[in-house]
Design a protein around this motif. Sequence first.
Motif, PDB file in Angstrom:
ATOM      1  N   THR A  60     106.810  -0.785  56.488  1.00  0.00           N
ATOM      2  CA  THR A  60     105.579   0.276  57.008  1.00  0.00           C
ATOM      3  C   THR A  60     105.942   0.248  58.480  1.00  0.00           C
ATOM      4  O   THR A  60     105.764   1.429  58.947  1.00  0.00           O
ATOM      5  CB  THR A  60     104.231  -0.350  56.679  1.00  0.00           C
ATOM      6  OG1 THR A  60     104.260  -0.588  55.200  1.00  0.00           O
ATOM      7  CG2 THR A  60     103.304   0.568  57.387  1.00  0.00           C
ATOM      8  N   TRP A  64     106.419   3.738  61.127  1.00  0.00           N
ATOM      9  CA  TRP A  64     105.601   4.048  62.368  1.00  0.00           C
ATOM     10  C   TRP A  64     106.622   4.182  63.631  1.00  0.00           C
ATOM     11  O   TRP A  64     106.196   5.150  64.194  1.00  0.00           O
ATOM     12  CB  TRP A  64     104.708   2.813  62.638  1.00  0.00           C
ATOM     13  CG  TRP A  64     103.684   2.308  61.539  1.00  0.00           C
ATOM     14  CD1 TRP A  64     103.235   3.053  60.502  1.00  0.00           C
ATOM     15  CD2 TRP A  64     102.993   1.329  61.892  1.00  0.00           C
ATOM     16  NE1 TRP A  64     102.384   2.629  59.962  1.00  0.00           N
ATOM     17  CE2 TRP A  64     102.101   1.409  60.534  1.00  0.00           C
ATOM     18  CE3 TRP A  64     103.066   0.119  62.409  1.00  0.00           C
ATOM     19  CZ2 TRP A  64     101.160   0.445  60.236  1.00  0.00           C
ATOM     20  CZ3 TRP A  64     101.912  -1.050  62.182  1.00  0.00           C
ATOM     21  CH2 TRP A  64     101.128  -0.956  60.980  1.00  0.00           C
ATOM     22  N   GLU A  96     108.424   7.362  63.535  1.00  0.00           N
ATOM     23  CA  GLU A  96     107.500   8.717  63.761  1.00  0.00           C
ATOM     24  C   GLU A  96     106.981   8.378  65.417  1.00  0.00           C
ATOM     25  O   GLU A  96     107.213   9.357  65.962  1.00  0.00           O
ATOM     26  CB  GLU A  96     106.320   8.635  63.081  1.00  0.00           C
ATOM     27  CG  GLU A  96     105.452   9.865  63.240  1.00  0.00           C
ATOM     28  CD  GLU A  96     104.289   9.767  62.236  1.00  0.00           C
ATOM     29  OE1 GLU A  96     103.208  10.446  62.481  1.00  0.00           O
ATOM     30  OE2 GLU A  96     103.970   8.769  61.128  1.00  0.00           O
ATOM     31  N   SER A  97     107.077   7.086  65.961  1.00  0.00           N
ATOM     32  CA  SER A  97     106.596   7.048  67.301  1.00  0.00           C
ATOM     33  C   SER A  97     107.813   7.465  68.168  1.00  0.00           C
ATOM     34  O   SER A  97     107.537   8.184  69.274  1.00  0.00           O
ATOM     35  CB  SER A  97     106.374   5.518  67.333  1.00  0.00           C
ATOM     36  OG  SER A  97     106.065   5.282  68.911  1.00  0.00           O
ATOM     37  N   LEU A 157      99.975   4.140  67.505  1.00  0.00           N
ATOM     38  CA  LEU A 157     100.339   2.943  66.985  1.00  0.00           C
ATOM     39  C   LEU A 157      99.068   2.041  66.607  1.00  0.00           C
ATOM     40  O   LEU A 157      99.021   1.671  65.598  1.00  0.00           O
ATOM     41  CB  LEU A 157     101.355   2.000  67.929  1.00  0.00           C
ATOM     42  CG  LEU A 157     102.592   2.766  68.233  1.00  0.00           C
ATOM     43  CD1 LEU A 157     103.502   1.576  69.296  1.00  0.00           C
ATOM     44  CD2 LEU A 157     103.291   2.508  66.821  1.00  0.00           C
ATOM     45  N   SER A 216      96.346   3.689  65.940  1.00  0.00           N
ATOM     46  CA  SER A 216      95.738   4.222  64.648  1.00  0.00           C
ATOM     47  C   SER A 216      96.307   3.662  63.471  1.00  0.00           C
ATOM     48  O   SER A 216      95.769   3.586  62.598  1.00  0.00           O
ATOM     49  CB  SER A 216      95.757   5.690  65.216  1.00  0.00           C
ATOM     50  OG  SER A 216      96.950   6.083  65.012  1.00  0.00           O
ATOM     51  N   LYS A 217      97.612   3.639  63.455  1.00  0.00           N
ATOM     52  CA  LYS A 217      98.458   3.150  62.317  1.00  0.00           C
ATOM     53  C   LYS A 217      98.068   1.910  61.993  1.00  0.00           C
ATOM     54  O   LYS A 217      97.919   1.490  60.586  1.00  0.00           O
ATOM     55  CB  LYS A 217      99.945   3.370  62.643  1.00  0.00           C
ATOM     56  CG  LYS A 217     100.348   4.782  62.816  1.00  0.00           C
ATOM     57  CD  LYS A 217     100.346   5.467  61.593  1.00  0.00           C
ATOM     58  CE  LYS A 217     100.991   7.052  61.561  1.00  0.00           C
ATOM     59  NZ  LYS A 217     100.963   7.563  60.504  1.00  0.00           N
ATOM     60  N   GLU A 249      94.277   1.591  60.459  1.00  0.00           N
ATOM     61  CA  GLU A 249      94.346   1.956  58.973  1.00  0.00           C
ATOM     62  C   GLU A 249      95.250   1.051  57.795  1.00  0.00           C
ATOM     63  O   GLU A 249      94.770   0.741  56.883  1.00  0.00           O
ATOM     64  CB  GLU A 249      95.157   3.407  58.844  1.00  0.00           C
ATOM     65  CG  GLU A 249      95.254   4.052  57.751  1.00  0.00           C
ATOM     66  CD  GLU A 249      95.962   5.471  57.501  1.00  0.00           C
ATOM     67  OE1 GLU A 249      96.028   5.835  56.546  1.00  0.00           O
ATOM     68  OE2 GLU A 249      96.365   5.833  58.672  1.00  0.00           O
ATOM     69  N   PHE A 250      96.108   0.436  58.312  1.00  0.00           N
ATOM     70  CA  PHE A 250      96.886  -0.372  57.668  1.00  0.00           C
ATOM     71  C   PHE A 250      96.462  -1.676  57.670  1.00  0.00           C
ATOM     72  O   PHE A 250      96.400  -2.298  56.500  1.00  0.00           O
ATOM     73  CB  PHE A 250      98.430  -0.484  58.135  1.00  0.00           C
ATOM     74  CG  PHE A 250      99.423  -1.302  57.439  1.00  0.00           C
ATOM     75  CD1 PHE A 250      99.814  -1.006  56.095  1.00  0.00           C
ATOM     76  CD2 PHE A 250      99.787  -2.519  57.993  1.00  0.00           C
ATOM     77  CE1 PHE A 250     100.494  -1.786  55.383  1.00  0.00           C
ATOM     78  CE2 PHE A 250     100.506  -3.397  57.036  1.00  0.00           C
ATOM     79  CZ  PHE A 250     101.054  -3.003  55.937  1.00  0.00           C
TER      80      PHE A 250
END
Length: 259
Positions: free
Chosen positions: A12, A16, A19-20, A55, A57-58, A61-62
């Motif tokens: 996971t 991230w 994408e980052s 990061l 926010s990710k 959520e996780f």
Amino acid sequence: MDVNEIKVIDKTVKGWLKESRDNVLRKIDTRLTVNTKSGRTDLVTNIDKQNEKFLVSKIREFDPASRILGEEGSGDDVTTTIGRVWIIDPIDGTMNFVKQRNHFAIMLALYVDGEGVLGYILDVTGNHLLSGGPQIGVFDNGQPLTKVADTPLREGLMGLSGPMVLHNDYNMVDIANQSLGMRVYGSAGIDIISVLRGELVGYISYLKPWDFGAGKILCETAGMMVTTIDGKPLGMLSSTTVLLATRRAHRDILTIVGQ
């Protein structure tokens, strides 16, 4: 923590980071908003802040029950190591990012009750990722890290803080002279990648948790020493001068520091 859970987290986080990295590179040639923090060489940009918020926010959520320690303040006020703590450095080497658009890293680490579980250091422009932890090992761009030779100080290059050498803090000039040469990269993450790949025998600088959180996990997993400059254990929430090196170079440096 169960190794299967760690592998899920690892996959996971790598998503991230991809994408980052893409987000940062899309904006790297745009006009930056640059501000100073503690002084003229301590910079923060709009990209640092945006990347940290991404990061955070990710992670929220996780892993909503965890706490987050971020360099730019988007996380929590972390004062204890109890529970799950994520540590973020959204752009490590911001001066390099601003002036060179190169030689900077994104770093992320997960600690549970003060123990390192997973660490990640991504050389953004080089697209080079060091990742892993004690239960799964260390990986260099997805491949198991080649075991680094236990090289002494006199046989290797040493990463050092330029200002600390100029002021000869902790006999830093002698450390530089007794190595094969000093290197100043301006990014803890880039220095630590070089240590893990065997290009440097060690690295010394004044660091905060987001500067060393990931590197501590990766280097200790790889069999290296990570301590304060006088050889004491390094706490997860410490801000201090950090000595990170092969075991033989670590012993050599402590001898010089103590003179």
